[in-house]
Each structure stands twice: as C-alpha cells, then as structure tokens.
Design an enzyme around this catalytic site. Structure first.
Site, PDB file in Angstrom:
ATOM      1  N   ASN A 208       0.968  -1.215  -0.054  1.00 15.84           N
ATOM      2  CA  ASN A 208      -0.084  -0.211  -0.147  1.00 15.84           C
ATOM      3  C   ASN A 208       0.643   0.783   0.231  1.00 15.84           C
ATOM      4  O   ASN A 208       2.117   1.031   0.038  1.00 15.84           O
ATOM      5  CB  ASN A 208      -1.035   0.276   1.259  1.00 15.84           C
ATOM      6  CG  ASN A 208       0.050   0.126   2.258  1.00 15.84           C
ATOM      7  OD1 ASN A 208       0.800   0.609   2.975  1.00 15.84           O
ATOM      8  ND2 ASN A 208      -0.370  -0.930   3.821  1.00 15.84           N
ATOM      9  N   ASP A 276      -4.262  -6.642   3.863  1.00 17.92           N
ATOM     10  CA  ASP A 276      -4.606  -7.231   4.740  1.00 17.92           C
ATOM     11  C   ASP A 276      -4.559  -9.269   3.999  1.00 17.92           C
ATOM     12  O   ASP A 276      -4.889 -10.160   4.786  1.00 17.92           O
ATOM     13  CB  ASP A 276      -6.380  -7.002   4.154  1.00 17.92           C
ATOM     14  CG  ASP A 276      -6.289  -6.095   5.018  1.00 17.92           C
ATOM     15  OD1 ASP A 276      -6.078  -6.420   6.676  1.00 17.92           O
ATOM     16  OD2 ASP A 276      -7.003  -5.088   4.621  1.00 17.92           O
ATOM     17  N   PRO A 303      -2.005 -12.256   9.026  1.00 22.94           N
ATOM     18  CA  PRO A 303      -2.730 -12.664  10.097  1.00 22.94           C
ATOM     19  C   PRO A 303      -2.776 -11.943  10.892  1.00 22.94           C
ATOM     20  O   PRO A 303      -2.389 -10.414  10.578  1.00 22.94           O
ATOM     21  CB  PRO A 303      -1.039 -13.578  10.908  1.00 22.94           C
ATOM     22  CG  PRO A 303      -0.156 -12.907   9.751  1.00 22.94           C
ATOM     23  CD  PRO A 303      -0.588 -12.870   8.358  1.00 22.94           C
ATOM     24  N   ASP A 304      -4.140 -11.882  11.767  1.00 24.60           N
ATOM     25  CA  ASP A 304      -5.006 -10.492  11.941  1.00 24.60           C
ATOM     26  C   ASP A 304      -3.064  -9.368  13.502  1.00 24.60           C
ATOM     27  O   ASP A 304      -3.621 -10.486  14.509  1.00 24.60           O
ATOM     28  CB  ASP A 304      -5.518 -10.204  12.651  1.00 24.60           C
ATOM     29  CG  ASP A 304      -6.736  -9.122  13.089  1.00 24.60           C
ATOM     30  OD1 ASP A 304      -5.501  -7.633  13.230  1.00 24.60           O
ATOM     31  OD2 ASP A 304      -7.734  -8.676  12.782  1.00 24.60           O
ATOM     32  N   ILE A 305      -2.815  -9.523  13.420  1.00 22.98           N
ATOM     33  CA  ILE A 305      -1.721  -8.960  14.242  1.00 22.98           C
ATOM     34  C   ILE A 305      -1.908  -7.949  15.302  1.00 22.98           C
ATOM     35  O   ILE A 305      -1.752  -8.210  16.304  1.00 22.98           O
ATOM     36  CB  ILE A 305      -0.355  -7.861  13.977  1.00 22.98           C
ATOM     37  CG1 ILE A 305       0.358  -8.752  12.461  1.00 22.98           C
ATOM     38  CG2 ILE A 305       0.784  -8.266  14.844  1.00 22.98           C
ATOM     39  CD1 ILE A 305       1.467  -8.296  11.857  1.00 22.98           C
TER      40      ILE A 305
END
Length: 400
Positions: A208, A276, A303-305
C-alpha cells in the site's frame, strides 16, 4: 543530557572496534566522562594509546593488575559508572554475559555490576543469526540489558546482512535515551510501522502507499520520553529512528513473528499498514505474459497482528493501540474496528486521496478509547507523535 555522566566503555574484539574511537569522541563532545576497558581481542584492532588519548583517561586491561586490584578495582569500576556500554559486543562477550562467565576483566566487570548495561552487537551475519546467539540475546534482554543494533549491510568478511555495529551517533542516541528521566523511563514499548510487501513472484508484490512517517515519528517521540522502543518496520520511505531497537521485516507473517519475539512490553502501538491479503502460492519464478490470458491469483488472509496481541490473554501489554486508515465514515468504522479487535485505543484518520495524508507530512487523527472520540486538529506527523506519546505516558503512569 550527558554532561557529567560517567560511561564505562568495554571494547570487544572485532573490526568494528575502530568505531569505538569515534564513539568516545562523540560522548566526550556531549560532556560525558568515558572510562575505557579494552579486551585482549580488542587490542588486536585498536591500541591502548589511541583509546586513552581520546578518552583522556586510563585504559583498564588486566583483571590481575596488582595496583588496581589491591583495592578491588574491578568492583569499583563496575559500580562507579552511570552506564556500562559494550561496543562492539562480540558473540563471545554476549555468550559470557548470558552464561555468567568471569574469566577476564570485561566479563568480571559485567558480572559484578548493578549498573545498567547496553550492548552494541557486531559480528558476522551467520554468527548473529545462529540460534545460540539469538538465545543469548533473549537472555540478556530478559535480564534488562538494552541492545542497540546491529545494522544490516556489507561485512568486512564480504558477506551482507545484519551484524554491523550501530554507528556511533546511533549508540549515542540510545545512551541519551537510557539516561533520560522522562515519564516513560523504564517502560518498554513496541511500535510497528511502514507497509508490508507480500510477494507475487520474485519481482512483484502487493503493498500500500504507507511511507512509515507516522510510526517513525512516534518511535522517536516515545524514545525522547525515556522509553525503550522496539521498532518493527516494513520497507518504509523514511529514515530509521535513532536510539531504538530496529527490526526490519518484509511480510505480515514476518511482522507477527517479530512482534511476538519482542514481548513482553508495557505497551504496543500498531501503526504499520499491514496488507490484509497475500497470494496463497507466490511463484518462485517471474511470471511472464504468454498470450494465454491473465494469470489466476488465489489470495488468502494475512494474520491479524493487532487482534492477536489484543486478545492474547496472559502477557498482554497494558496498553494496545491500533491505527485505522479509513476513506469514509472514519469514526464509525474505527470504533467498530476497536470493538472487533479488542484493543484499548484506535488512532483513526481519513486517508482519502484528497487529504494528502497517506505518504504526506501532516495528519489529522481521532483518538478513540473508552472515553469516546477525541478529534485532534490537523498538524504535522511529528506533532501528532508527540501528543500521542504524551497520552501514552499518562495512561501508563496511571496504570502504575
């Protein structure tokens, strides 16, 4: 900040020992008194005469010096300083420190001290990455010893990678942070920053537009208030902050592992813009146009840190702060994110293209917490960082 401070500098053996000469000069420029200890291996790279001339002080070298040891000199040396700095800290010195060996003056000083210790590791990249060195580093950090560096770059041996000793000014900045008496003195804080790069093939990736400017400014602001900062960063466009422990990563999975490896911390601030999704099976060869149509890319979630750390239970940081970069319904979306992730605070901002915030020098944020939504005026990212660091200091002080 360093005026009249007493630094005991232990110089280990390695090509990086030549940087210790400049380090002495930089410390004395700032008013610090430097007492040098030169190991036998260190003498192979710098001379006692050059070290003594720059330090303006006697060089200590021998554990069994009859004059010094008649008054238990190694005990006095180890406890009369405000800070002990080991630069370069070789793999051998780190191993001795971790295991409590005391077979020369340097290792005996380090075992006999109750003074804070900082190390600046320097060694071959393979030695640095060896599991034994990483175990020793974890042990030392668990004992409260601060590490600055190592940096990544070309080695004297011709290899490339992490293992270069931090530059003298970086070490000075870390020393100034260690000596600071700000409200975050004694607190260890994790900051993530920058984008992640998720490979499609060896030359393409998903990312991004994050520059890493806000996370970097925050790391500097926290360090200025006396915190020990662990800075986990993706490939950012801005210069790295000085005086903090830097961990460079590329992917979201690597960032998660680095974050988990940095625990325990008193607070964790997740300013990184983590991708994401990633390609489920990245190609190990460059994908080429073959005239048969577009390639098919299958995606999977990263993974959602933030959620992982917020919901970890035992060992959870006292304060977990997330960031929410939104393009519409900023406060509503960020409030829902805070509830979903179960973090303590969310720093929300509008990154619509017309704001110029993503990749720019300014920011306009809303701090969302149990107390509601507090919208701040637009200001520089440095000012945002200072204000957020002060809010963190107040919150951690209240928690004790």
């Amino acid at each position: 900040m360093l005026a009249e401070k007493r630094i005991l500098l232990i110089i280990g053996g390695g090509i990086a020992a030549f940087k210790s000469l400049d380090l002495i000069r930089r410390l004395r420029e700032r008013g610090a008194a430097v007492t040098p200890v030169l190991t036998k291996a260190g003498e192979e790279f710098v001379t006692p005469l050059s070290v003594s001339a720059l330090a303006g002080n006697k060089v200590f070298r021998d554990l069994f010096d009859l004059t010094d040891e008649a008054e238990m000199g190694h005990i006095e040396l180890s406890r009369s300083a405000d800070l002990i700095v080991v630069a370069p800290a070789t793999s051998d010195l780190m191993a001795k420190m971790a295991q409590g060996h005391a077979n020369d003056l340097a290792s005996t000083l380090l075992l006999a001290t109750d003074t804070p210790v900082m190390i600046a590791p320097a060694m071959n990249v393979r030695m640095w990455e060896h599991p034994a060195t990483q175990r020793n580093l974890a042990t030392l950090q668990g004992d409260g010893i601060t590490a600055v560096g190592p940096n990544e770059g070309d080695m004297a041996c011709g290899e490339y990678g992490p293992g270069r000793m931090a530059e003298p000014l970086e070490i000075v900045a870390a020393i100034e942070t260690a000596m600071a008496n700000g409200p975050l003195k004694g607190k260890r804080i994790l900051v993530t920053s920058g984008p992640t790069h998720e490979p499609i093939d060896p030359v393409r990736y998903i990312a991004n537009r994050s520059s890493g400017a806000q996370g970097t400014a925050l790391a500097r602001a926290l360090s200025a208030l006396g915190a020990e900062v662990v800075f986990v960063t993706g490939p950012a466009d801005v210069s790295l902050p000085e005086g903090v422990q830097v961990v460079k990563i590329e992917t979201a999975q690597q960032m998660l592992e680095a974050v988990q490896g940095a625990l325990p911390v008193d607070a964790a601030v997740f300013a990184a813009a983590v991708a994401d999704w990633r390609v489920a099976q990245a190609s190990n060869k460059k994908m080429k146009k073959d005239g048969k149509g577009l390639p098919s890319l299958e995606f999977t979630e990263n993974p959602d840190i933030l959620a992982t750390i917020s919901q970890m239970g035992e060992g959870r940081p006292d304060l977990v702060v997330g960031f929410a970069a939104e393009t519409n319904d900023v406060i509503e979306n960020a409030t829902a994110k805070r509830q979903r992730k179960q973090c303590d605070w969310i720093v929300a901002n509008d990154v619509s293209p017309e704001t110029g915030i993503m990749g720019g020098q300014e920011n306009a944020v809303t701090l969302i917490s149990d107390h509601g939504a507090d919208s701040w005026p637009r200001m520089s990212k440095t000012q945002v960082a200072k204000r957020l660091a002060e809010e963190l200091a107040q919150a951690l002080t209240a928690k004790g």
